[in-house]
Design a protein around this motif. Structure first.
Motif, PDB file in Angstrom:
ATOM      1  N   ILE A 123       0.722  -1.610  -0.041  1.00 18.31           N
ATOM      2  CA  ILE A 123      -0.081   0.029  -0.010  1.00 18.31           C
ATOM      3  C   ILE A 123       0.687   1.161  -0.357  1.00 18.31           C
ATOM      4  O   ILE A 123       2.281   1.329   0.757  1.00 18.31           O
ATOM      5  CB  ILE A 123      -0.772   0.041   1.097  1.00 18.31           C
ATOM      6  N   THR A 124       0.507   2.071  -0.603  1.00 19.46           N
ATOM      7  CA  THR A 124       1.132   3.526  -0.870  1.00 19.46           C
ATOM      8  C   THR A 124       0.565   5.181   0.050  1.00 19.46           C
ATOM      9  O   THR A 124       0.937   5.605   0.243  1.00 19.46           O
ATOM     10  CB  THR A 124       1.886   3.598  -2.717  1.00 19.46           C
ATOM     11  N   ASP A 125      -0.678   4.387  -0.202  1.00 22.34           N
ATOM     12  CA  ASP A 125      -1.518   5.407   0.052  1.00 22.34           C
ATOM     13  C   ASP A 125      -1.529   6.187   1.472  1.00 22.34           C
ATOM     14  O   ASP A 125      -1.463   5.650   3.297  1.00 22.34           O
ATOM     15  CB  ASP A 125      -2.834   5.587   0.579  1.00 22.34           C
ATOM     16  N   PRO A 126      -0.621   7.205   2.823  1.00 29.39           N
ATOM     17  CA  PRO A 126       0.140   7.721   4.223  1.00 29.39           C
ATOM     18  C   PRO A 126      -0.588   7.324   5.178  1.00 29.39           C
ATOM     19  O   PRO A 126      -0.884   7.017   5.981  1.00 29.39           O
ATOM     20  CB  PRO A 126       0.150   9.347   3.470  1.00 29.39           C
ATOM     21  N   SER A 127      -2.280   7.798   4.701  1.00 27.84           N
ATOM     22  CA  SER A 127      -3.593   7.635   5.273  1.00 27.84           C
ATOM     23  C   SER A 127      -3.654   6.483   5.932  1.00 27.84           C
ATOM     24  O   SER A 127      -3.583   5.737   7.052  1.00 27.84           O
ATOM     25  CB  SER A 127      -4.762   8.541   5.151  1.00 27.84           C
ATOM     26  N   VAL A 128      -3.989   5.376   4.805  1.00 25.48           N
ATOM     27  CA  VAL A 128      -4.312   3.873   4.804  1.00 25.48           C
ATOM     28  C   VAL A 128      -3.255   3.407   5.791  1.00 25.48           C
ATOM     29  O   VAL A 128      -3.317   2.398   6.774  1.00 25.48           O
ATOM     30  CB  VAL A 128      -4.043   2.756   4.107  1.00 25.48           C
ATOM     31  N   ILE A 129      -1.564   3.689   5.418  1.00 19.38           N
ATOM     32  CA  ILE A 129      -0.148   3.253   6.201  1.00 19.38           C
ATOM     33  C   ILE A 129      -0.456   4.082   7.512  1.00 19.38           C
ATOM     34  O   ILE A 129       0.011   3.190   8.780  1.00 19.38           O
ATOM     35  CB  ILE A 129       0.911   3.820   5.675  1.00 19.38           C
ATOM     36  N   SER A 130      -1.423   4.803   7.988  1.00 15.73           N
ATOM     37  CA  SER A 130      -0.578   5.749   9.156  1.00 15.73           C
ATOM     38  C   SER A 130      -2.139   5.071   9.939  1.00 15.73           C
ATOM     39  O   SER A 130      -1.827   4.632  11.144  1.00 15.73           O
ATOM     40  CB  SER A 130      -1.433   6.854   9.138  1.00 15.73           C
ATOM     41  N   ALA A 155     -13.766   4.439   1.289  1.00 16.26           N
ATOM     42  CA  ALA A 155     -12.939   5.440   1.889  1.00 16.26           C
ATOM     43  C   ALA A 155     -11.546   4.924   1.565  1.00 16.26           C
ATOM     44  O   ALA A 155     -10.359   5.418   1.574  1.00 16.26           O
ATOM     45  CB  ALA A 155     -13.596   6.843   2.519  1.00 16.26           C
ATOM     46  N   TYR A 156     -11.092   4.292   2.970  1.00 16.79           N
ATOM     47  CA  TYR A 156     -10.428   3.725   3.432  1.00 16.79           C
ATOM     48  C   TYR A 156      -9.598   2.335   2.397  1.00 16.79           C
ATOM     49  O   TYR A 156      -8.418   2.363   2.005  1.00 16.79           O
ATOM     50  CB  TYR A 156     -10.436   2.314   5.127  1.00 16.79           C
ATOM     51  N   GLU A 157     -10.861   1.377   1.559  1.00 18.04           N
ATOM     52  CA  GLU A 157      -9.884   0.864   0.319  1.00 18.04           C
ATOM     53  C   GLU A 157      -9.154   1.661  -0.636  1.00 18.04           C
ATOM     54  O   GLU A 157      -9.505   2.242  -0.830  1.00 18.04           O
ATOM     55  CB  GLU A 157     -10.772  -0.327   0.349  1.00 18.04           C
TER      56      GLU A 157
END
Length: 140
Positions: free
Chosen positions: A43-50, A87-89
């Motif tokens: 995963i590269t989305d910063p908010s998902v990683i956070s 929105a998360y996925e």
């Protein structure tokens, strides 16, 4: 609007993700997605990683082995919760409706390519089913 069942096998089961995305921890029950196996996805989305604490997430893909199953949890979500899950996925996942081991139908996020393949087959499967039902019986 009515509630939705969502099957999760990955990070949506983590308490910190649930609190971040839904504002609370969710209650769920165990179940399984049949005919699928898990692979790893970066995963590269910063908010998902956070929220999840990791850039490596599982993704369900169709298996050639009908005995394969992905174990997970079924949650009951409000329409607003389901929108928050969407929105998360990230774009690598698509939400489809699937039959679970328990017999329940639930939304599940699977590999986008697998989802597109399943969606493209539905009209063809429905057409083949209609032809089979309306075809005259032949005797031998």
């Amino acid at each position: 609007m009515s509630d939705h069942l969502l099957f999760s096998y990955g990070t949506l089961r983590l308490p910190q993700v649930q609190v971040a995305r839904f504002g609370r921890e969710l209650a769920g029950r165990p179940d399984a997605l049949l005919g699928f196996r898990l692979e790893a996805l970066t995963i590269t989305d910063p908010s998902v990683i956070s929220d999840s604490g990791s850039d490596e997430h599982p993704v369900a893909v169709r298996s050639d082995d009908p005995h394969d199953a992905v174990e997970g949890t079924v949650f009951t979500l409000t329409p607003a919760d389901l929108a928050a899950a969407d929105a998360y996925e990230v774009d690598d996942y698509l939400r489809v409706e699937a039959d679970l081991r328990s017999g329940a139908k639930a939304w599940v996020y699977i590999d986008a390519a697998t989802a597109e393949d399943l969606r493209s087959r539905r009209p063809l499967d429905a057409q083949a089913d209609a032809i089979t039902r309306t075809a005259p019986a032949t005797g031998s």
